[in-house]
Scaffold this motif. Structure first.
Motif, short mmCIF file in Angstrom:
data_model
loop_
_atom_site.label_atom_id
_atom_site.label_comp_id
_atom_site.label_asym_id
_atom_site.label_seq_id
_atom_site.Cartn_x
_atom_site.Cartn_y
_atom_site.Cartn_z
N VAL A 67 88.00 -14.23 33.88
CA VAL A 67 87.00 -14.59 32.89
C VAL A 67 86.11 -13.40 32.57
O VAL A 67 85.81 -13.12 31.40
N ASP A 68 85.69 -12.67 33.59
CA ASP A 68 84.75 -11.57 33.36
C ASP A 68 85.34 -10.47 32.48
O ASP A 68 84.60 -9.82 31.73
N GLN A 69 86.63 -10.26 32.55
CA GLN A 69 87.27 -9.19 31.77
C GLN A 69 87.79 -9.69 30.42
O GLN A 69 88.36 -8.90 29.67
N THR A 70 87.63 -10.97 30.13
CA THR A 70 88.09 -11.53 28.86
C THR A 70 86.90 -11.71 27.93
O THR A 70 85.88 -12.25 28.32
N LYS A 71 87.04 -11.23 26.72
CA LYS A 71 85.97 -11.34 25.72
C LYS A 71 86.27 -12.50 24.78
O LYS A 71 87.43 -12.88 24.59
N MET A 72 85.23 -13.02 24.17
CA MET A 72 85.41 -14.09 23.19
C MET A 72 86.31 -13.62 22.05
O MET A 72 87.10 -14.40 21.52
N GLU A 73 86.23 -12.34 21.70
CA GLU A 73 87.10 -11.79 20.65
C GLU A 73 88.57 -11.89 21.07
O GLU A 73 89.44 -12.19 20.26
N ASP A 74 88.84 -11.65 22.37
CA ASP A 74 90.20 -11.76 22.88
C ASP A 74 90.70 -13.20 22.77
O ASP A 74 91.85 -13.44 22.39
N ILE A 75 89.82 -14.13 23.12
CA ILE A 75 90.18 -15.55 23.05
C ILE A 75 90.45 -15.95 21.61
O ILE A 75 91.43 -16.64 21.32
N ALA A 76 89.60 -15.51 20.70
CA ALA A 76 89.79 -15.83 19.28
C ALA A 76 91.13 -15.29 18.78
O ALA A 76 91.88 -15.99 18.09
N ALA A 122 93.85 -14.51 20.60
CA ALA A 122 94.99 -15.15 21.26
C ALA A 122 95.21 -16.59 20.81
O ALA A 122 96.34 -17.06 20.74
N THR A 123 94.11 -17.28 20.51
CA THR A 123 94.21 -18.71 20.16
C THR A 123 94.30 -18.94 18.66
O THR A 123 94.61 -20.05 18.24
N THR A 124 94.03 -17.93 17.87
CA THR A 124 93.90 -18.02 16.41
C THR A 124 92.78 -18.96 15.99
O THR A 124 92.77 -19.46 14.88
N ILE A 125 91.83 -19.17 16.88
CA ILE A 125 90.64 -19.96 16.56
C ILE A 125 89.54 -18.95 16.23
O ILE A 125 89.24 -18.08 17.05
N PRO A 126 88.93 -19.04 15.05
CA PRO A 126 87.87 -18.09 14.72
C PRO A 126 86.77 -18.09 15.79
O PRO A 126 86.43 -19.14 16.36
N LYS A 127 86.22 -16.92 16.02
CA LYS A 127 85.17 -16.77 17.03
C LYS A 127 83.99 -17.70 16.74
O LYS A 127 83.43 -18.31 17.67
N ALA A 128 83.62 -17.84 15.49
CA ALA A 128 82.51 -18.74 15.14
C ALA A 128 82.84 -20.18 15.52
O ALA A 128 81.95 -20.92 15.98
N THR A 129 84.07 -20.58 15.36
CA THR A 129 84.48 -21.93 15.73
C THR A 129 84.42 -22.11 17.25
O THR A 129 83.98 -23.16 17.74
#
Length: 193
Positions: free
Chosen positions: A24-33, A35-42
């Motif tokens: 978790v600590d090395q994963t950024k919200m941008e990375d999640i957005a 990888a998931t194709t979910i916009p960061k704002a969402t």
């Protein structure tokens, strides 16, 4: 946290892969957005941060375990047979969500600090399995043990750690083989003689 729509929840499995690979600590919200194709704002609309995403993934997996355990506990047959089905059910859910399980290994301390996760494990697994063990004494398929609650925890631990050992080593989780091994271990320890 807001209710997450199912089409969004399905995409979050990619976040589990990131958490499993990088933590978790090395994963950024941008990375999640990405990888998931979910916009960061969402993502931020539904979650305050990546820790809430991780908690969501753990809760979702535990909800599935709870559903499967409830079906197994309420099924027909002796308590010993139903306990064997509980073991198979937990392994089935873990095999269906290997990334979430691998993320759990890396984030076990963090998961342990999420009080609702501990409460969910208690109500979804420990309580029904404890009742099942007590039913087994009544139907004669299991022997009486001094502390059925601790035995329920031990069963959960045996299944969880056995499955995680496969999943973190990138081995295929042979559910039936592992279910047979854990069931034999558990039932030989609690079966009525």
């Amino acid at each position: 946290m807001r209710t997450v729509p199912s089409h969004t929840a399905v995409k979050l499995s990619a976040a589990a892969e990131l958490f499993a690979e990088h933590g978790v600590d090395q994963t950024k919200m941008e990375d999640i957005a990405a990888a998931t194709t979910i916009p960061k704002a969402t993502l931020y609309y539904y979650f305050a941060g990546k820790e809430q995403i991780l908690a969501f993934l753990f809760r979702d997996a535990l909800d599935r375990v709870a559903d499967e355990v409830a079906i197994a506990v309420e099924s027909e047959g002796s308590a010993a047979a139903r306990l064997a089905e509980v073991i198979r059910a937990q392994l089935r859910v873990m095999a269906e969500q290997p990334a979430v399980c691998r993320a759990l290994v890396g984030e076990l301390g963090r998961a342990g600090r999420i009080p609702e996760i501990a409460a969910m494990i208690h109500s979804a697994y420990y309580q029904p399995v404890q009742s099942l063990i007590e039913d087994g004494v009544v139907d004669g398929s299991l022997r009486q043990v001094p502390d059925p609650g601790s035995v329920a925890m031990a069963v959960f631990g045996a299944v969880t750690i056995s499955a995680l050992s496969y999943l973190v080593s990138a081995q295929d989780l042979d559910q039936e083989r592992l279910a047979s091994a854990v069931t034999t271990l558990v039932l030989d320890g609690v079966r009525s003689h």
